[in-house]
Design a protein around this motif. Structure first.
Motif, PDB file in Angstrom:
ATOM      1  N   GLY A   1     100.034  50.479  59.444  1.00 61.04           N
ATOM      2  CA  GLY A   1      98.931  49.529  59.311  1.00 61.04           C
ATOM      3  C   GLY A   1      99.292  48.150  59.847  1.00 61.04           C
TER       4      GLY A   1
ATOM      5  N   GLN B   1      99.044  48.204  63.560  1.00 56.53           N
ATOM      6  CA  GLN B   1      97.649  48.177  64.014  1.00 56.53           C
ATOM      7  C   GLN B   1      97.160  46.745  64.189  1.00 56.53           C
ATOM      8  OE1 GLN B   1      94.926  50.332  61.463  1.00 56.53           O
ATOM      9  NE2 GLN B   1      96.192  52.160  61.674  1.00 56.53           N
TER      10      GLN B   1
ATOM     11  N   PRO C   1      93.713  53.524  50.712  1.00 59.94           N
ATOM     12  CA  PRO C   1      93.723  53.332  52.174  1.00 59.94           C
ATOM     13  C   PRO C   1      94.849  52.407  52.600  1.00 59.94           C
ATOM     14  CG  PRO C   1      92.026  51.968  51.194  1.00 59.94           C
ATOM     15  CD  PRO C   1      92.688  52.688  50.063  1.00 59.94           C
TER      16      PRO C   1
ATOM     17  N   GLU D   1      96.941  52.166  55.116  1.00 60.96           N
ATOM     18  CA  GLU D   1      96.975  51.593  56.462  1.00 60.96           C
ATOM     19  C   GLU D   1      96.021  50.407  56.583  1.00 60.96           C
ATOM     20  OE1 GLU D   1      96.642  54.747  55.765  1.00 60.96           O
ATOM     21  OE2 GLU D   1      98.079  55.951  56.925  1.00 60.96           O
ATOM     22  N   GLU D   2      94.801  50.606  56.083  1.00 58.66           N
ATOM     23  CA  GLU D   2      93.825  49.510  56.158  1.00 58.66           C
ATOM     24  C   GLU D   2      94.286  48.312  55.347  1.00 58.66           C
ATOM     25  OE1 GLU D   2      89.871  50.916  55.091  1.00 58.66           O
ATOM     26  OE2 GLU D   2      90.577  52.920  55.678  1.00 58.66           O
TER      27      GLU D   2
ATOM     28  N   ALA E   1      96.983  46.536  57.207  1.00 52.92           N
ATOM     29  CA  ALA E   1      96.420  45.815  58.346  1.00 52.92           C
ATOM     30  C   ALA E   1      95.743  44.533  57.859  1.00 52.92           C
ATOM     31  CB  ALA E   1      95.422  46.699  59.086  1.00 52.92           C
ATOM     32  N   GLU E   2      95.040  44.642  56.763  1.00 50.48           N
ATOM     33  CA  GLU E   2      94.373  43.472  56.208  1.00 50.48           C
ATOM     34  C   GLU E   2      95.401  42.433  55.750  1.00 50.48           C
ATOM     35  OE1 GLU E   2      91.266  42.790  56.268  1.00 50.48           O
ATOM     36  OE2 GLU E   2      91.389  40.918  55.119  1.00 50.48           O
TER      37      GLU E   2
END
Lengths: 350, 350
Positions: free
Chosen positions: B104, B107, B312, B314-315, B318-319
DNA sequence: AGCATCTGGGAGAGCGCTCTATCCATCAAA
DNA sequence: TTTGATGGATAGAGCGCTCTCCCAGATGCT
């Protein structure tokens, strides 16, 4: 007073400040910090005091600029750029293999107080980025894990003059250091075991043919099986993932329903095979024996426990790191490579 | 001539060299490289040519020194220092959770051309090392994944003025940004599902009580079960590993042989439960239903496929990265936190 | 025409550190 | 006493880059 306050707010304290407080020169403070040459113990003490009272922290960039050392090593996960096979993009990191590499790297790096910077070079653009980063001297060297034999990264690093060590031999010989496993021997180990167990209708789930390690494992397995009188073995190629392994074994079982042994080029695919065999009502190891490769956490994650060929990834990664550190310290030395021997870990599946 | 040769060997080419070749000033070359202000297209071209012909690569350290930007972010895996519970040392990296976080982070980092530097701060000494590295400005900010609630790292980073974002809320409220999952809701989701399935003799495998997420998951589960009229549930604590899960379920099955439902605070422990249940001849989900947490690769690694509460990761990672980048770009803004909602993924095990 | 504004470029002052060359005591040997 | 050594500290020259001035010339406006 306002002057003092302002400077305290705007600038962080520098060597100069510490020197002023301690009543010595910048050079002396530097010497105390880096612990070189003789410094009068009393002055040493007063410098230490000044450092503590000012809360001084040396500036890494300034130091790097003059020492030409970044104080970090790159761990590059590198692909071919095409990624027709093998796990793509961020998925690489989900593979237990990656975690083990990181773990080994840390083992070797920790005593040195260094940290690895992670780079993903799976597309041409990302590769250029990574290369630029390395050329700029943001890291003192690179450890490269290639997911593909055609990976241009090793050659590019060599050309750029960046100290580098590979995990896994390059496809074409390059004057570059590496650690690797005797993958053929590993394949042989698996073949001998399955054959000794009485398996005669054996199939293999190969890794991507673009990966040298995958080819070698298969070749070693096939050679040994041929010596045992079984020269022709069905095999399917997969991408080193569990889902790929599932698809491969499904196909193989349709074409060869009487299969009694499976060799998978890594544990993830072996685990996929285990799952599908279970779905098909085949008992493992009674009906079908399964041997994996790696001895990763996947091997002991499910039931039956996986019999597998052990690859000491952590030790290999630690050795890779040590070799790189040595190259950085003594650039004049040539490339070295260390090959590790695999071993068979017999559990339940075969 | 020898002068030229020597300098070519000793020094790498600098801005100065490029400027000389292009017949402009250092400042102009710098402007072309960084693409700021208007530069005559013709001159731009000649500078580009000069860069290409000299093979010039900017020096990262020199740039960092003046811009006060390192061009990298730290990803800190941080423990309590004691590590009485939770996976210790390098083992953290083997957890699929870690791989998802890295994935993440990449990403979000990739479009920026930045790379994460990995730091393991699981012991006081390692923590000091990591902290020193950050204070020296070797990274522009830190993303922290704590394996323990008592982790002093967040507070230390705050104190050091290092921009930081946490994965998971801190135990005691701190004015620091974080991303987190609504873990209680996740526990509730699992409870509702098991109860709806008809499970009435449910046990739970909790994570380390020192981990806030683990406590919240359990609390959410227990609250919901209590609302369903089942206020007292046996539970065992484990360390978020598969082996720990196996030990926990073994103990629970001895004390509560009539168990018909299991909730594990992560998938790894759920997988351990699955394995032991299989060893004991219990069918899943017919005899015992099992719900995990995370929806990591472990959930689909074995059979039966694990019903689980999806996080989640990965999300979230990433956030976390985006928040950190924002903090670095706009330091004046305050702390923000983003809470993600879990969801139930129904597969085979429950 | 006269003045203000804008545009493209250069000079040069640092950023914070290391490290060589240098200097000044002090002290042993001639 | 002179002559070297030698230990201990300093001055200052960079490392390679960015960025703020500053300047010259072109352009716009009254």
């Amino acid at each position: 007073m306002s002057e003092v306050l302002r400077s305290a707010v705007n600038r962080s304290t520098t060597l100069e400040d510490v020197a002023r407080v301690a009543g010595v020169s910048r050079a002396t403070v530097s010497r105390v910090i880096n612990g070189i040459r003789n410094v009068d113990p009393a002055i040493q003490e007063s410098v230490r005091l000044a450092i503590a009272s000012t809360g001084y922290v040396p500036n890494g960039a300034a130091r790097s600029l003059v020492t030409r050392r970044a104080g970090s090593l790159a761990l590059v996960v590198s692909g071919s750029g095409a990624e027709a096979d093998g796990p793509a993009g961020g998925e690489v990191f989900t593979d237990p293999f990656f975690g083990r590499v990181v773990s080994g790297v840390f083992q070797a790096l920790r005593p040195q107080g260094l940290h690895p910077v992670l780079m993903l070079a799976d597309a041409p653009e990302a590769r250029e980025q990574a290369l630029a980063y390395l050329r700029q001297g943001n890291a003192d060297g690179a450890m490269v894990v290639s997911t593909h034999a055609e990976d241009p990264m090793p050659a590019l690093l060599l050309e750029a003059g960046v100290p580098a060590v590979l995990f896994g031999r390059p496809d074409r010989p390059l004057p570059i250091s590496c650690v690797d496993l005797a993958n053929r021997d590993g394949g042989r180990l698996a073949a001998d075991h399955l054959h000794a167990r009485g398996c005669r209708r054996v199939v293999t789930i190969a890794g991507p043919s673009g990966v040298r390690a995958a080819r070698d494992r298969l070749a070693g397995f096939h050679d040994a099986m041929a010596r045992h009188g079984l020269p022709y073995l069905p095999h399917a190629e997969a991408d080193f993932t569990q889902a790929g392994g599932e698809r491969a074994i499904t196909r193989l079982l349709i074409e060869h329903p009487d299969t009694d042994g499976v060799f998978a080029a890594n544990d993830l695919m072996a685990q996929g095979a285990l799952a599908v065999l279970r779905d098909h009502g085949r008992r493992v190891p009674e009906d079908v024996a399964v041997v994996g490769f790696d001895d990763s956490s996947a091997a002991t994650a499910g039931r039956p426990l996986l019999t597998t060929v052990r690859q000491p990834v952590e030790e290999m990664a630690a050795e890779m790191t040590r070799i790189l550190l040595d190259h950085i310290a003594r650039p004049e030395r040539g490339a070295t490579s260390v090959i590790f021997e695999p071993s068979l870990v017999v559990r339940q599946s075969a």
